[in-house]
Design a protein around this motif. Structure first.
Motif, PDB file in Angstrom:
ATOM      1  N   PRO A 140      64.873  99.700  50.897  1.00 52.12           N
ATOM      2  CA  PRO A 140      64.906 100.308  49.559  1.00 52.12           C
ATOM      3  C   PRO A 140      66.126 101.186  49.311  1.00 52.12           C
ATOM      4  O   PRO A 140      66.439 101.482  48.156  1.00 52.12           O
ATOM      5  CB  PRO A 140      63.607 101.141  49.534  1.00 52.12           C
ATOM      6  CG  PRO A 140      62.710 100.467  50.512  1.00 52.12           C
ATOM      7  CD  PRO A 140      63.622 100.013  51.608  1.00 52.12           C
ATOM      8  N   ARG A 145      65.208  99.091  43.305  1.00 47.93           N
ATOM      9  CA  ARG A 145      63.773  98.844  43.386  1.00 47.93           C
ATOM     10  C   ARG A 145      63.407  97.510  42.733  1.00 47.93           C
ATOM     11  O   ARG A 145      62.561  96.774  43.231  1.00 47.93           O
ATOM     12  CB  ARG A 145      63.023  99.993  42.697  1.00 47.93           C
ATOM     13  CG  ARG A 145      61.508  99.840  42.691  1.00 47.93           C
ATOM     14  CD  ARG A 145      60.868 100.978  41.895  1.00 47.93           C
ATOM     15  NE  ARG A 145      59.432 100.826  41.791  1.00 47.93           N
ATOM     16  CZ  ARG A 145      58.571 101.248  42.697  1.00 47.93           C
ATOM     17  NH1 ARG A 145      59.002 101.839  43.785  1.00 47.93           N
ATOM     18  NH2 ARG A 145      57.275 101.073  42.530  1.00 47.93           N
ATOM     19  N   LEU A 148      63.715  94.373  45.113  1.00 46.29           N
ATOM     20  CA  LEU A 148      63.030  94.301  46.408  1.00 46.29           C
ATOM     21  C   LEU A 148      62.380  92.938  46.643  1.00 46.29           C
ATOM     22  O   LEU A 148      62.419  92.404  47.757  1.00 46.29           O
ATOM     23  CB  LEU A 148      61.972  95.410  46.500  1.00 46.29           C
ATOM     24  CG  LEU A 148      62.514  96.824  46.750  1.00 46.29           C
ATOM     25  CD1 LEU A 148      61.401  97.858  46.613  1.00 46.29           C
ATOM     26  CD2 LEU A 148      63.161  96.906  48.135  1.00 46.29           C
ATOM     27  N   GLN A 346      56.841  98.300  49.896  1.00 45.33           N
ATOM     28  CA  GLN A 346      58.048  99.057  49.564  1.00 45.33           C
ATOM     29  C   GLN A 346      57.992  99.622  48.146  1.00 45.33           C
ATOM     30  O   GLN A 346      58.596 100.659  47.868  1.00 45.33           O
ATOM     31  CB  GLN A 346      59.270  98.150  49.737  1.00 45.33           C
ATOM     32  CG  GLN A 346      59.559  97.839  51.198  1.00 45.33           C
ATOM     33  CD  GLN A 346      60.441  96.620  51.389  1.00 45.33           C
ATOM     34  OE1 GLN A 346      60.562  95.781  50.496  1.00 45.33           O
ATOM     35  NE2 GLN A 346      61.050  96.514  52.554  1.00 45.33           N
ATOM     36  N   GLU A 347      57.277  98.955  47.246  1.00 47.29           N
ATOM     37  CA  GLU A 347      57.141  99.446  45.877  1.00 47.29           C
ATOM     38  C   GLU A 347      56.175 100.625  45.771  1.00 47.29           C
ATOM     39  O   GLU A 347      56.367 101.532  44.960  1.00 47.29           O
ATOM     40  CB  GLU A 347      56.655  98.317  44.959  1.00 47.29           C
ATOM     41  CG  GLU A 347      57.703  97.248  44.672  1.00 47.29           C
ATOM     42  CD  GLU A 347      57.139  96.094  43.871  1.00 47.29           C
ATOM     43  OE1 GLU A 347      57.938  95.336  43.288  1.00 47.29           O
ATOM     44  OE2 GLU A 347      55.892  95.939  43.833  1.00 47.29           O
ATOM     45  N   VAL A 351      59.772 106.457  50.220  1.00 46.35           N
ATOM     46  CA  VAL A 351      60.674 106.095  51.318  1.00 46.35           C
ATOM     47  C   VAL A 351      60.488 107.009  52.525  1.00 46.35           C
ATOM     48  O   VAL A 351      60.584 106.577  53.677  1.00 46.35           O
ATOM     49  CB  VAL A 351      62.140 106.126  50.829  1.00 46.35           C
ATOM     50  CG1 VAL A 351      63.104 105.943  51.999  1.00 46.35           C
ATOM     51  CG2 VAL A 351      62.370 105.047  49.781  1.00 46.35           C
TER      52      VAL A 351
END
Length: 420
Positions: A140, A145, A148, A346-347, A351
């Motif tokens: 990321p 974003r 991804l 990841q969304e 992080v």
């Protein structure tokens, strides 16, 4: 994320994902390492079989490739959230390159042993627990974003291309040139990949101040709690864990199905595995389209449903052509599942804690694979070679049932509340 939002994100991602710069170097490093890993993994069983005829010892080399994930996976994720992920990745690759290079020399000089093979598998996979979690947390920071989904699809498809289709045919030629050569090439790929990651110019992700008294144990516990607190990721993890029991049963008994039930020999087995790899490449291209049409969670549900049909066909249709077609479908839908799962994580996850949550997810999900392998072998012995495929189909049906209730949470766009 709603289907419409997913559609726009993937469209924007297709525009914003650039091959030059950070993502291109990360992709090249990942694909190059995957090629070397596949050379080593294809060559190791042949080397083990040349050292002993004990099936248990030969199987133990493969089993030790799973064990460190169960022991060190959570720790690797906690460490990945505390360090500069780029630095951790390239240092791990340098260490792995040196280790495999020394192993290549030992093989070339005739000093290989089953004990050495087991030690190599344990150490390499232990390093991998840090590397993979750091890579998940780093992506990321390298792409927008909105990109991804496209980035994960390209990474996983590239790795499948070189690992599934290109590496295995090269192994016999490398072994013929020298028994240590596959491992020497693997060592070189690690070192080149380390140089590519070290050259990334993206600033290191910022880590928020840690609470006083924070320990690795508390970080691991936080990752497990955060995973449990996000209904979508919790459901995906449970569904993946159940599905991996089925995949373990499939992989452990596929060679018996092909050779004993279909009487297709080693050529049939090679055809089935090639079909699986080719299907995975198609799945990488389909993942974004399914996400645009259905949303990511519905895409996973559609993939799981198709895999049920493929497994039923494997366990009921006694024909090698039907098996290869089913393996292609199974591989394609497996790639859709994996791309969607990586992207959702990841969304939805900040992080700063992505490493430990991805580690919790991987460790819990992977735990089912060795259990499935043992269960598949027992079922095959009791009910015949085709029975594990039907067992796997039943487990995938359970996976889909586990995941279905989380659709409402996914559509609402709920995000994980994981920040300290």
């Amino acid at each position: 994320m709603k289907a419409a939002e997913t559609a726009q994100a993937d469209v924007d991602g297709a525009r914003s994902l650039a091959w030059r710069g950070g993502f291109g170097r990360l992709w090249s490093a990942a694909v190059l390492s995957s090629f070397g890993d596949s050379l080593r993994k294809a060559a190791l069983p042949l080397l083990a079989a040349s050292l002993t005829d004990d099936p248990l010892l030969i199987a133990s080399v493969t089993a030790c490739g799973y064990l460190p994930w169960l022991v060190f996976g959570l720790l690797g994720g906690a460490v990945a959230d505390r360090v500069d992920q780029r630095r951790a990745m390239w240092r791990v690759d340098v260490a792995r390159g040196v280790l495999v290079g020394v192993f290549a020399l030992a093989v070339a000089l005739g000093h290989a042993s089953i004990g050495l093979l087991i030690a190599l598998a344990l150490v390499l996979t232990t390093f991998q627990t840090l590397f993979d979690n750091a890579a998940t947390a780093l992506l990321p920071a390298l792409v927008d974003r909105s990109a991804l989904g496209s980035a994960n699809a390209r990474l996983l498809t590239g790795q499948q291309l070189v690992g599934g289709l290109l590496a295995a045919p090269v192994v016999p030629f490398l072994i013929a040139a020298g028994p240590g050569l596959p491992y020497a090439v693997d060592a070189v790929t690690y070192l080149v990949a380390a140089a590519l990651v070290a050259s990334l110019r993206t600033p290191a992700p910022a880590h928020p101040p840690r609470p006083a008294g924070a320990t690795l144990r508390s970080d691991i516990a936080h990752g497990l709690r955060a995973l449990a607190g996000d209904r979508v990721l919790r459901g995906l993890c449970a569904a993946t864990a159940v599905g991996n029991v089925g995949i373990g049963a499939l992989l452990a008994t596929l060679v018996v199905l092909v050779t004993d039930w279909l009487h297709a020999g080693s050529g049939g087995y090679a055809a089935a595995m090639t079909a699986y790899a080719a299907g995975s490449l198609v799945g990488g291209a389909l993942a974004g389209r399914l996400a645009r049409r259905l949303g990511r969670v519905r895409g996973v549900l559609a993939a799981g449903t198709a895999q049920i049909a493929a497994l039923v066909a494997m366990g009921t249709v006694r024909d090698i052509t039907a098996l290869t077609a089913s393996m292609a479908l199974f591989g394609a839908m497996g790639m859709v599942w994996n791309v969607s799962t990586h992207t959702l994580m990841q969304e939805r996850v900040p992080v700063a804690v992505l490493g430990r949550i991805s580690a919790a997810f991987r460790t819990l999900a992977l735990a089912g694979a060795p259990l499935g392998a043992m269960l598949g072998g027992a079922v095959a012995a009791l009910r015949g070679p085709s029975a594990p495929m039907l067992l796997a189909a039943a487990l995938f049906a359970l996976s889909v049932a586990v995941l279905t209730p989380v659709l409402k949470s996914a559509d609402s766009g709920q995000t994980a509340q994981t920040a300290r």
